[in-house]
Design a protein around this motif. Structure first.
Motif, short mmCIF file in Angstrom:
data_model
loop_
_atom_site.label_atom_id
_atom_site.label_comp_id
_atom_site.label_asym_id
_atom_site.label_seq_id
_atom_site.Cartn_x
_atom_site.Cartn_y
_atom_site.Cartn_z
N ILE A 31 -17.78 59.35 12.84
CA ILE A 31 -16.75 59.36 13.88
C ILE A 31 -16.51 57.96 14.45
O ILE A 31 -15.40 57.61 14.81
N PHE A 32 -17.57 57.14 14.51
CA PHE A 32 -17.44 55.81 15.09
C PHE A 32 -16.71 54.83 14.16
O PHE A 32 -16.24 53.80 14.62
N LYS A 33 -16.62 55.17 12.89
CA LYS A 33 -15.87 54.33 11.96
C LYS A 33 -14.36 54.51 12.16
O LYS A 33 -13.58 53.62 11.86
N THR A 39 -14.70 48.45 16.83
CA THR A 39 -15.00 48.60 18.26
C THR A 39 -15.21 50.07 18.57
O THR A 39 -14.35 50.72 19.15
N PRO A 40 -16.35 50.63 18.15
CA PRO A 40 -16.56 52.07 18.31
C PRO A 40 -16.68 52.49 19.78
O PRO A 40 -17.29 51.80 20.59
N ILE A 41 -16.04 53.62 20.09
CA ILE A 41 -16.08 54.22 21.42
C ILE A 41 -16.39 55.71 21.24
O ILE A 41 -15.83 56.36 20.36
N LEU A 74 -15.13 57.07 33.87
CA LEU A 74 -15.22 55.92 34.77
C LEU A 74 -15.44 54.61 34.03
O LEU A 74 -15.05 53.55 34.51
N ASN A 75 -16.10 54.68 32.89
CA ASN A 75 -16.39 53.51 32.07
C ASN A 75 -16.39 53.94 30.61
O ASN A 75 -16.67 55.10 30.29
N ILE A 76 -16.15 53.01 29.71
CA ILE A 76 -16.16 53.28 28.28
C ILE A 76 -17.61 53.38 27.80
O ILE A 76 -18.45 52.55 28.15
N ILE A 77 -17.88 54.39 26.98
CA ILE A 77 -19.20 54.57 26.37
C ILE A 77 -19.11 54.16 24.91
O ILE A 77 -18.27 54.67 24.17
#
Length: 120
Positions: A31-33, A39-41, A74-77
């Motif tokens: 999923i991160f690809k 820039t994986p989120i 609230l913030n990017i993980i």
């Protein structure tokens, strides 16, 4: 199920209606690809599903989200910066197998996401 694919439970602490799961994200998950290349989120939908799965594990039976009351990102993980996450979950029974559920997702004492949903 995302457990053992997208994340692994490292630790669990229970205090009455409150449970804290410490998880480790699998930063090599496919999923991160795709979300996003280079820039994986961690996708918000995945965070909500992880929260549901952890609630299910604590309750000991299959549950589904009846509705989301609120979700605050609230913030990017990211799986690299925030490999380890804590899901602080408060399950408040509201009758026959119904729970008002509040979740706070943190990493290194910083709050990243707040989720409030109803489980049935």
């Amino acid at each position: 199920m995302l457990e053992n694919k997208l994340y692994i439970i490292e630790h669990k602490e229970v205090h009455g209606d409150n449970v804290v799961f410490s998880i480790r994200q699998n930063k090599s998950n496919e999923i991160f690809k795709a979300h996003f290349p280079g820039t994986p989120i961690t996708p918000g939908a995945c965070l909500i599903e992880i929260a549901r799965e952890l609630c299910e594990k604590q309750i000991g039976e299959s549950v589904k989200i009846q509705f989301l009351k609120s979700v605050k990102f609230l913030n990017i993980i990211t799986p690299t910066t925030n490999e380890f996450l804590k899901f602080d979950i408060t399950l408040s029974p509201e009758g026959d197998s119904t729970f008002d559920t509040k979740i706070q997702i943190t990493s290194d004492e910083n709050v990243y996401t707040k989720i409030h949903f109803k489980l049935v």
